[in-house]
Motif scaffolding. Structure first.
Motif, PDB file in Angstrom:
ATOM      1  N   LEU A  70       0.830  -1.213   0.000  1.00 44.17           N
ATOM      2  CA  LEU A  70       0.000   0.000   0.000  1.00 44.17           C
ATOM      3  C   LEU A  70       0.864   1.262   0.000  1.00 44.17           C
ATOM      4  O   LEU A  70       0.573   2.226  -0.711  1.00 44.17           O
ATOM      5  N   ALA A  71       1.943   1.237   0.791  1.00 45.36           N
ATOM      6  CA  ALA A  71       2.812   2.418   0.864  1.00 45.36           C
ATOM      7  C   ALA A  71       3.497   2.666  -0.478  1.00 45.36           C
ATOM      8  O   ALA A  71       3.641   3.807  -0.921  1.00 45.36           O
ATOM      9  N   TYR A  72       3.879   1.573  -1.142  1.00 46.06           N
ATOM     10  CA  TYR A  72       4.519   1.689  -2.456  1.00 46.06           C
ATOM     11  C   TYR A  72       3.564   2.317  -3.479  1.00 46.06           C
ATOM     12  O   TYR A  72       3.933   3.226  -4.233  1.00 46.06           O
ATOM     13  N   PHE A  73       2.316   1.856  -3.498  1.00 43.14           N
ATOM     14  CA  PHE A  73       1.361   2.420  -4.462  1.00 43.14           C
ATOM     15  C   PHE A  73       1.102   3.892  -4.155  1.00 43.14           C
ATOM     16  O   PHE A  73       1.025   4.722  -5.068  1.00 43.14           O
ATOM     17  N   ASP A  74       0.981   4.205  -2.878  1.00 37.63           N
ATOM     18  CA  ASP A  74       0.721   5.593  -2.510  1.00 37.63           C
ATOM     19  C   ASP A  74       1.860   6.497  -2.984  1.00 37.63           C
ATOM     20  O   ASP A  74       1.640   7.508  -3.646  1.00 37.63           O
TER      21      ASP A  74
END
Ligand code: HEM
Length: 126
Positions: free
Chosen positions: A113-117
């Motif tokens: 999730l952090a990567y996509f954000d």
């Protein structure tokens, strides 16, 4: 699995990324802002995204063999990625992660999730 296992392996390999991308595109298909940016036939779009993600997370380098260096900023330059478009993209991806990630550990899910954000924020170009 040992300490050297990759996210790709822990997630279950290519089928995990294929399912994630299928779920993501269900959201895109019903999105009035995003849908017109993509080609009519989404087959290739799905395949490129799934292979890219698999490669990024430690899987085989098939994306690179097919498409060359990712250069994501350059490849997104033709599209108007406003704050609204970026947020819409993230909503669909977050929903897809929620649907597809039951086999992920909490740490792996949080990393994804952090990567996509972060990467969606970097691709805003308007
Ligand atoms: C921020 C909002 C975003 C929008 C509106 C967007 C939109 C698009 C569009 C319209 C395409 C072209 C699809 C095609 O021609 O088949 C594309 C391709 C692609 N996008 Fe995005 N994208 C976004 C964010 C991201 C992010 C965050 C990633 C990676 C984490 C990503 C990875 C890719 C990849 C790998 C491709 C295929 C590149 C290729 O042609 O090989 N995109 N995107």
């Amino acid at each position: 699995m040992g300490v050297s296992s990759t996210f790709f392996d822990r997630a279950g390999g290519q089928p995990f990324f294929d399912e994630l991308v299928e779920n993501f595109y269900v959201g895109v298909e019903s999105d009035e802002l995003l849908r017109p940016m993509y080609p009519k036939d989404l087959t290739e779009s799905k395949s490129h995204l799934a292979l890219f993600l698999a490669q990024y997370w430690g899987g085989p380098r098939t994306y690179q063999d097919l498409r060359g260096h990712p250069r994501l900023r350059m490849r997104h330059a033709p599209f108007r990625i406003t704050k609204r478009a970026r947020d819409a993209w993230l909503v669909h991806m977050n929903e897809a992660v929620a649907k597809s990630s039951s086999s992920l550990s909490p740490d792996d899910r949080a990393d994804l999730l952090a990567y996509f954000d972060l990467s969606a924020h970097q691709l805003r170009n308007v």
